[in-house]
Structure formats: C-alpha cells, structure tokens
Motif scaffolding. Sequence first.
Motif, PDB file in Angstrom:
ATOM      1  N   ARG A 133       0.836  -1.198   0.000  1.00  0.00           N
ATOM      2  CA  ARG A 133       0.000   0.000   0.000  1.00  0.00           C
ATOM      3  C   ARG A 133       0.872   1.249   0.000  1.00  0.00           C
ATOM      4  N   GLY A 134       0.352   2.302  -0.596  1.00  0.00           N
ATOM      5  CA  GLY A 134       1.032   3.576  -0.541  1.00  0.00           C
ATOM      6  C   GLY A 134       0.698   4.314   0.750  1.00  0.00           C
ATOM      7  N   ARG A 154      -3.214   4.883   4.368  1.00  0.00           N
ATOM      8  CA  ARG A 154      -2.621   3.892   3.482  1.00  0.00           C
ATOM      9  C   ARG A 154      -3.435   3.828   2.194  1.00  0.00           C
ATOM     10  N   TRP A 198       3.396   8.563  -1.028  1.00  0.00           N
ATOM     11  CA  TRP A 198       3.934   7.564  -1.946  1.00  0.00           C
ATOM     12  C   TRP A 198       2.775   6.803  -2.563  1.00  0.00           C
ATOM     13  N   PRO A 212       0.820   3.415  -4.105  1.00  0.00           N
ATOM     14  CA  PRO A 212       0.910   1.964  -3.939  1.00  0.00           C
ATOM     15  C   PRO A 212       1.666   1.372  -5.127  1.00  0.00           C
ATOM     16  N   PHE A 213       2.157   0.148  -4.954  1.00  0.00           N
ATOM     17  CA  PHE A 213       2.806  -0.518  -6.089  1.00  0.00           C
ATOM     18  C   PHE A 213       2.487  -2.000  -6.035  1.00  0.00           C
ATOM     19  N   THR A 257       1.152  -9.062  -1.498  1.00  0.00           N
ATOM     20  CA  THR A 257       1.131  -7.599  -1.403  1.00  0.00           C
ATOM     21  C   THR A 257       1.032  -7.234   0.073  1.00  0.00           C
ATOM     22  N   SER A 307       3.993   0.180   4.020  1.00  0.00           N
ATOM     23  CA  SER A 307       4.742   0.773   2.920  1.00  0.00           C
ATOM     24  C   SER A 307       6.226   0.587   3.182  1.00  0.00           C
ATOM     25  N   ASN A 351       7.807   1.372  -2.414  1.00  0.00           N
ATOM     26  CA  ASN A 351       6.935   2.464  -2.841  1.00  0.00           C
ATOM     27  C   ASN A 351       7.738   3.639  -3.391  1.00  0.00           C
ATOM     28  N   SER A 392       9.101   2.688  -6.747  1.00  0.00           N
ATOM     29  CA  SER A 392       8.023   2.683  -7.727  1.00  0.00           C
ATOM     30  C   SER A 392       7.671   4.096  -8.164  1.00  0.00           C
TER      31      SER A 392
END
Length: 399
Positions: free
Chosen positions: A190-191, A269, A308, A310-311, A338, A342, A346, A349
């Motif tokens: 999660r970002g 998040r 940031w 998410p990725f 996943t 974070s 992140n 990414s």
Amino acid sequence: MNPYDHGVAERQRVASVVELAQELVRLPSRGGTDAYQPVLNCVESWLSDRALPHRRLYDANAGLVGLLVEVVGGRPGPWWALDACLDTAPFGDEEAWTFSPTAGDVVDDWLRGRGAADSKLAAATFCHIAEDLHRISDRLSGGLSVLLDVDEHTGQFGGALAYLADPQTPRASGVMIGYPGFEEIVVGGRGLWRATLTVHAPAGHSGSSKSVIGAISRAARLVEALDQAQLPGPGSSFPLPAKISVTAISGGSGFSVTPDRVDLNVDVRLTPDFDEAAAAALVSNAVKRVDAEMPGPAPTDVTVVATWPPFQLTPKDEPAAAMLRAAETLGMSLATKTAGPSNIGNLLSAHGVAATAGFGVPYEGLHGTDERARLTELPSVYALYRRTLLDLLEAAPPA
C-alpha cells in the motif's frame, strides 16, 4: 529443500555470511539515534579487503548515507539492484529483552539482536553475492548494484534517495529489497499519505467562569471524525483495503490551562482505488466539518508530510518473475504477496523502478523485543538470489 547441504564450500560461504552479519548486529545503528559511521566502516572494510568496487553515497547535506557496490558485466545489458538497510529500529524497552539487543550471537540456529532480521543478515548476504558475481563479471550482461543504505528507519530514506539522485549510478531495471520472510515474495505494498493537522483554539484557564472549547476537545472531535471515515475495501486486482490512522497527538501541559494548539499525525494507506487525491479530500472534508461544528480562532491547518503511491508487480513482471523461476528451479514453492506496510519499494516505484520488497529468512521480534533471524533457511535464500541474478544478468556459461 536446502540447496547448499551438498557442498562443503557452500556451507563455508554461508558461514562467512553469518560471521559478517554478527559483526554488523554488534554495532548499534538505530536510525536517528546512533552514528552510522561504525557500521558503514565495517562493511566498507569487508568490501575493500576483497577488492570489491564500491563508493560512498552522500545526502544533500554531505552526510554519509550509504555504500554502493557496483559489479560491471563484460557485455552490455540492463542493470539490476539489491538493497538492504544497515540502520535499525530503536531497541525499545531493553529491560524486556531476554538477551542484549547487540548480542550478535547464534543460539539454536537463530541470529539474535536488533537488525538481525531487518536487515543486516540480508546486507551480509548481498555483499557475498556481489563477491560471487564479481569473480565472473566478464560473463555477465549489464551490471549489479548493491545498495547498503542507512537513514531508512527514520522514515527519511536518505540512502535510497541518494542512490536515486546520484548521476553516476546506472538506473536499475528492478530492485530486490532484502526484507525478511520466507514463505512469500513480496511484490507490492500500500502507498501512504501523511499529514500533520494543527488544531487551534483560544487558550484559557481551566478554572475560569468563561466556557472555552479547547484545542484538545476540538482535536478529539476530529480524531472521532477520521476514525469514522468510510474507505474502500480491497479491489479486484489489489488485495488490501485503504486505511486511515491517527498515530500521534501532542499539545497542552499541566492542569490549569486549556491549550491553544494541538497537533495530530494522520497516516493514510493508499490503494489504486484510493489515491493521494482521495486521501487529501477525505481529510480536508473532515477538517471542514469539525471546524464548522466547533469554530475556532483559525481554521485547522493541514500540512502534508509525505506521499507515496501503492505498487504491485504481477508474477510475470521482473524481477519477481526471475525470483519465481529461480524458486522453481531450486524446488521451492513460493507465493507472491502484497504487503500492508509501505516500504522503499513504494519510493522506488514512484521513481519508475520496479521492486520486490521482501524474501529472506524467517524471523521473530521485528522492530520489537528479542529480534532474531533463523539461519536454517539462509542457504536457500542465498541460492535463490544468486540464481535470480545469474538469470537476469544473462550469465554466459564458463569457457
């Protein structure tokens, strides 16, 4: 499967990894607390003794924030990177530990001490893999960077940012981060969107006949509003929901004065379905509602601290795909995951660099009491990363 059980040389290699990791754990390097020079000097000495090409990385204030090992292949091709941090989380309550946070010993096949899991064992592993590949660099395509960074556990990520900003560093096609955990390869996270909210109110005496709604009361209502916010759940392609948390509150002193200011830290998040714009709008709307319900002398200030995205990589994206191919070759059954927290993945990414954010040994007490890392699986971890890089760097067979 333990792919190194069959060879004396391989077992000696793993023993050398553990020896270096022990030295590193015995050097306290808590982010924002301890000096980083001793732990960086230890690694730099090890690299210099083996004539491994490396250089120092500095931040904008000329502070030393990492070491970068670079193995240049004999043929052109993409670069790949390994990353492991050398700073650690705080010790916490040392009285609660059953051994010293800087023990650096091995008991019942567990390496014990702060940083054993996150991520000094990984740093030692990656140093040895760099040495392996340097010996056959003429057979490799592209190159390998090994980032050994500090300033990670402060949340400033000074080492990673210096790596990304360094004009001499070839941009990696992908980075594998050495966070621990043996059952899965972490391919996403999660970002985050973080902000400080400053709540204002008139100061007053708690015993005054005049009724004053203090900043603490206004802040409490804002915390309640944020806690009640409705956020989207997991999506079809991203398995985790968005989340909001108030993580710190400060303001006021003594008993007789109602404060005129309270600061809240808010951590959101992010997911692909709930991005930084959605987080900013949610917090802004909550602030406006509370300011309207409980007016103060000034609107609540919202200061964004960090954000940031998410990725997430798919199992077909490199370098995750190469790690899965290596696992299959070695007879290891690994899933992809996943993660909720974070991490540097992140940050990478956000700069267009694909990343995996964890595969390593099993662990206990990460960032907590009695941190330790199990060494039983270390040969398999070593073999997987080495085989992955031989694949990505298209190593030619020996003459």
